[in-house]
Design a protein around this motif. Sequence first.
Motif: not given
Length: 302
Positions: A162-166, A186-191, A177-179
């Motif tokens: 949980k949290g920023r480093i999940a 939410c966790y991005m950077g999948h590319r 990213y914090w919504l």
Amino acid sequence: MFASPKTASSMRWHDEGRTKDGMLRHPADSPAWKAFDDRHPEFASDARSVRLGLATDGFNPFRTMSSTYSTWRVVLVPYNLPPWMCMKQSSLILSMVIPGDKGPGNDIDVFLQPLIEELKQLWEGIDAFDAFTGQTFKLRAALIWTINDFPAYANLSGWSTKGRIACPSCGDSTHSYWLKNGGKFCYMGHRRWLEPNHPFRFQNDLFDSTTELRSAPIPPTGTEVLRQMHGTNYIPGKVSKCLKKRGREDVGSSLNEGLISEILEDANFFENDDNAYGQENDDDTLVASTHKQLWKKRSIFF
């Protein structure tokens, strides 16, 4: 242990009868399986050596959403059988059931202790009879991986999902990213996992208005994980709530004592030359401290 001729022949399937058409038909084709065989060639030389996967999750046995009762089952999956057999209900091994009014949380290690002891015995080898050859042999088994969702993964591994480093594999490279309106990460950077010249990397208008030029993060090795866990201390059992209401002075003194003990503990942790990172700048110290907080315990699987 007794093995029937049908079972004994099926256990040899993963080396002989699997078709290789370029597709991942069975976990035996996975890099993790092959890396395990390269590291333990004696274990892999015997086709009767059993590879196991451990799956666990909680469910509500009463089929009502008003009840928070959570029962956890721990299932072992033998992968020596063909894919149309290893996932059948008759092939799954229900090793234990953990009942309770709520999930076991990090205390799941207490329930897993008997299973881990038996898995250690199977790794050393037990006497078994092969009905196919009519001979006695040493049957060995190894737990290759666990299968679970992210909340169960946190209970088994001890990493806070949980949290920023999940993400335990991405670590500090977790792109989150914090919504503000949603009140969650939410966790991005999948590319980052795409090929370097993939067109999705440069289509910023279709994603988050950025061009992705980063490479995929490198997962930590087992040695690095053990270093991150250095100094982690977890005592099983739920903390009993204090019934007596404390005064303002007692609260202040307890907070000061807790802060002082935490500072001293971190100081001792980084003074040691064999600490988790052994680096002197402030950024690395902050990273090591962050890892120490994210690991809630040292899992029984380590």
